[in-house]
Write a protein that holds these residues in place. Structure first.
Motif, short mmCIF file in Angstrom:
data_model
loop_
_atom_site.label_atom_id
_atom_site.label_comp_id
_atom_site.label_asym_id
_atom_site.label_seq_id
_atom_site.Cartn_x
_atom_site.Cartn_y
_atom_site.Cartn_z
N ALA A 120 -31.29 19.64 49.26
CA ALA A 120 -30.29 20.62 48.86
C ALA A 120 -30.81 22.04 49.06
O ALA A 120 -30.07 22.95 49.47
CB ALA A 120 -29.90 20.40 47.40
N GLY A 121 -32.14 22.22 48.77
CA GLY A 121 -32.73 23.55 49.00
C GLY A 121 -32.69 23.92 50.48
O GLY A 121 -32.39 25.07 50.83
N LYS A 122 -32.99 22.95 51.35
CA LYS A 122 -32.92 23.22 52.79
C LYS A 122 -31.50 23.57 53.22
O LYS A 122 -31.28 24.49 54.02
CB LYS A 122 -33.43 22.02 53.57
N VAL A 123 -30.55 22.81 52.67
CA VAL A 123 -29.15 23.07 53.02
C VAL A 123 -28.73 24.46 52.55
O VAL A 123 -28.07 25.22 53.28
CB VAL A 123 -28.24 21.99 52.43
N ASP A 124 -29.16 24.80 51.31
CA ASP A 124 -28.82 26.13 50.78
C ASP A 124 -29.47 27.24 51.62
O ASP A 124 -28.86 28.28 51.87
CB ASP A 124 -29.27 26.24 49.32
N SER A 125 -30.73 27.00 52.02
CA SER A 125 -31.41 27.99 52.86
C SER A 125 -30.68 28.17 54.18
O SER A 125 -30.52 29.30 54.69
CB SER A 125 -32.86 27.56 53.13
N LYS A 126 -30.25 27.04 54.75
CA LYS A 126 -29.50 27.13 55.99
C LYS A 126 -28.20 27.89 55.79
O LYS A 126 -27.82 28.74 56.62
CB LYS A 126 -29.22 25.73 56.53
N LYS A 127 -27.52 27.62 54.67
CA LYS A 127 -26.28 28.32 54.40
C LYS A 127 -26.52 29.81 54.22
O LYS A 127 -25.76 30.65 54.72
CB LYS A 127 -25.61 27.74 53.15
N GLU A 128 -27.61 30.13 53.48
CA GLU A 128 -27.94 31.54 53.29
C GLU A 128 -28.26 32.22 54.63
O GLU A 128 -27.85 33.36 54.88
CB GLU A 128 -29.14 31.68 52.34
N GLY A 129 -29.02 31.48 55.46
CA GLY A 129 -29.33 32.03 56.78
C GLY A 129 -28.08 32.25 57.61
O GLY A 129 -27.93 33.29 58.28
N LEU A 130 -27.18 31.27 57.55
CA LEU A 130 -25.93 31.43 58.29
C LEU A 130 -25.09 32.58 57.73
O LEU A 130 -24.50 33.36 58.49
CB LEU A 130 -25.13 30.12 58.23
N THR A 131 -25.09 32.68 56.39
CA THR A 131 -24.33 33.77 55.77
C THR A 131 -24.92 35.13 56.15
O THR A 131 -24.18 36.07 56.46
CB THR A 131 -24.35 33.61 54.24
N LYS A 132 -26.27 35.20 56.13
CA LYS A 132 -26.92 36.44 56.52
C LYS A 132 -26.64 36.76 57.98
O LYS A 132 -26.38 37.92 58.34
CB LYS A 132 -28.42 36.33 56.27
N ALA A 133 -26.72 35.72 58.81
CA ALA A 133 -26.44 35.93 60.24
C ALA A 133 -25.01 36.41 60.44
O ALA A 133 -24.74 37.32 61.24
CB ALA A 133 -26.68 34.64 61.02
#
Length: 263
Positions: A120-133
């Motif tokens: 879930a942490g990896k998924v959240d990090s990916k989502k945050e990265g996508l959101t930041k991108a």
């Protein structure tokens, strides 16, 4: 009977069943007979898979999926990746260890919880990265749009300046045009005068000559009369002198003739 049940269980596959619109697929995760059609009948619906989002949206009934795995259902490659992503394969492995006595159920549940939390942490990090991108892309696009708007505004200002300068030039030309026309008219008049001056001068000279002739004609006539009179007088005097000379010459001749007669 037992062999038939095993054969029936072994013929079950966990696979995807396509739904959704054209170019926008949406899948159901189902347990179905391997001999049935892809979008045909199924034994149980285990969840959904939506690849149109980033990351993909997966809704899976973990316990039911693990139970089908326990019963010998074989997932397809895509279904296996989905089950691994959601932890179904790990739970299936841990349950096997519990059945063999390698670990307790609590230990298996703790390991599964830890793994799910990390996932879930990896998924959240990916989502945050996508959101930041996305935010960066949006900010970049906004900045680019702002620059483009500034350029358009500057271009509009420059165009307005050009139009204003053109209008000023037109006003200046409109003001200068009467003067230019006047100068042109004067130049034309001067050219006309220059062209007609020789004729005027000629006419003036003829007129002056006529006036001079008119003024001098009486004097010329008087002089001519005087000359005629003088010539007449001279002729008369000459005749008189000639007559006198002739008379004088004739007189001695007559005297000599008389003398000869007398002799």
């Amino acid at each position: 009977m037992y062999l038939k049940l095993i054969k029936k269980i072994m013929s079950v596959k966990i696979r995807l069943q396509r739904h959704g619109k054209k170019q926008k697929p949406f899948y159901w995760i189902v347990a179905a007979d391997a001999r049935s059609k892809r979008d045909g009948k199924y034994l149980e619906k285990l969840g959904t898979y939506n690849p149109n989002t980033n990351p993909a949206t997966i809704d899976l009934n973990l316990d039911q999926a693990v139970q089908w795995l326990h019963n010998g259902a074989q997932p397809t490659d895509t279904a296996k990746a989905i089950l691994s992503y959601k932890g179904a394969l790990l739970k299936h492995h841990l349950d096997g260890g519990v059945r063999k006595g390698a670990l307790t159920q609590d230990q298996a549940d703790a390991k599964l919880a830890t793994w799910l939390e990390a996932k879930a942490g990896k998924v959240d990090s990916k989502k945050e990265g996508l959101t930041k991108a996305q935010s960066d892309a949006k900010a970049k696009a906004l900045k680019a749009e702002k620059v483009a708007n500034e350029k358009r505004a500057n271009a509009a200002v420059e165009a307005a300046k050009v139009v204003e300068e053109a209008a000023v030039e037109e006003d200046v030309v409109a003001e200068i045009t009467p003067e230019v026309e006047t100068v042109a008219e004067v130049a034309v008049e001067e050219e006309v005068v220059a062209e007609t001056t020789p004729e005027v001068e000629t006419v003036a000279e003829v007129a002056v000559e006529e006036e001079v002739v008119a003024e001098t004609t009486p004097e010329v006539e008087a002089v001519a009369e005087v000359a005629v009179e003088e010539e007449a007088i001279a002729e008369t005097a000459t005749k008189e002198v000639v007559a006198e000379v002739t008379t004088e010459e004739e007189a001695p001749a007559a005297e000599e003739a008389s003398e000869e007669t007398e002799a």
